[in-house]
Design a protein around this motif. Structure first.
Motif, PDB file in Angstrom:
ATOM      1  N   GLU A 137      -9.944  -2.827  -4.830  1.00 59.94           N
ATOM      2  CA  GLU A 137      -8.629  -2.151  -3.426  1.00 59.94           C
ATOM      3  C   GLU A 137      -7.713  -2.936  -3.654  1.00 59.94           C
ATOM      4  N   SER A 173      -5.894  -2.709  -7.073  1.00 57.46           N
ATOM      5  CA  SER A 173      -5.204  -1.492  -6.614  1.00 57.46           C
ATOM      6  C   SER A 173      -3.397  -1.257  -6.173  1.00 57.46           C
ATOM      7  N   LYS A 199       0.808  -1.431  -0.143  1.00 53.62           N
ATOM      8  CA  LYS A 199      -0.621  -0.333   0.280  1.00 53.62           C
ATOM      9  C   LYS A 199       0.722   1.543  -0.112  1.00 53.62           C
TER      10      LYS A 199
END
Length: 173
Positions: A94, A97, A19
């Protein structure tokens, strides 16, 4: 089969690191320290960070493929297929990504194309060497994916309906 806790920790920690960092900046040592596991445990499951990423990417693509109601619709009803495909992307947005960020961004459409080509060819082996079919599938997957990705912050249903309306190809079967 239930995943061992140590492997689950590795995956959760990797996704958390991804992330915030490109894959090239994540080391096995850092991941293992954050996951509170030994390096040898990591190497039981993966060769390196890229192998871990590749396995998670492949699993994601397989999940997307398996979520399709009717794989044959890629040929018989491309508009319906487009809606199914992008609904699957949306559900996994999510994780997509995270996994397909930075230097890995081109891998999702590439892997989706290869997976769907194999699906089409398993249903219709006569298409495997058909250059026109291969060009159409490439254009369809890459074009639709990048159009969707560039507009994913807009109304999902509207974006998908516009992309689906562009897909009018039907193979002669």
């Amino acid at each position: 089969m239930k995943m061992p806790k140590s492997q689950k920790y590795i995956i959760e920690t990797f996704l958390e690191l991804r992330k915030h960092k490109p894959i090239e900046k994540i080391s096995v040592v850092e991941l293992c320290k954050k996951a509170d596991i030994n390096k040898s445990t990591f190497y039981v499951y993966y060769h390196d960070i890229y192998d871990l990423s590749e396995q998670l990417e492949d699993e994601m693509v397989e999940n997307i493929k398996n979520s399709l109601d009717d794989p044959e619709s890629i040929i018989k009803d491309p508009q319906s297929f487009t809606k199914q495909l992008f609904d699957a992307f949306s559900k996994e947005n999510e994780k997509i990504s995270i996994l397909f960020a930075d230097s890995r961004s081109s891998q999702l459409p590439h892997k989706i194309l290869k997976t769907l080509q194999e699906l089409v060819f398993s249903l219709h082996p006569e298409y495997r060497n058909n250059q026109e079919i291969n060009i159409i599938l490439t254009y369809y997957i890459y074009g639709a994916y990048y159009a969707y990705n560039e507009n994913k912050n807009n109304d999902h249903n509207y974006v998908v309906s516009v992309i689906a309306s562009l897909i009018k190809w039907k193979a002669d079967i």
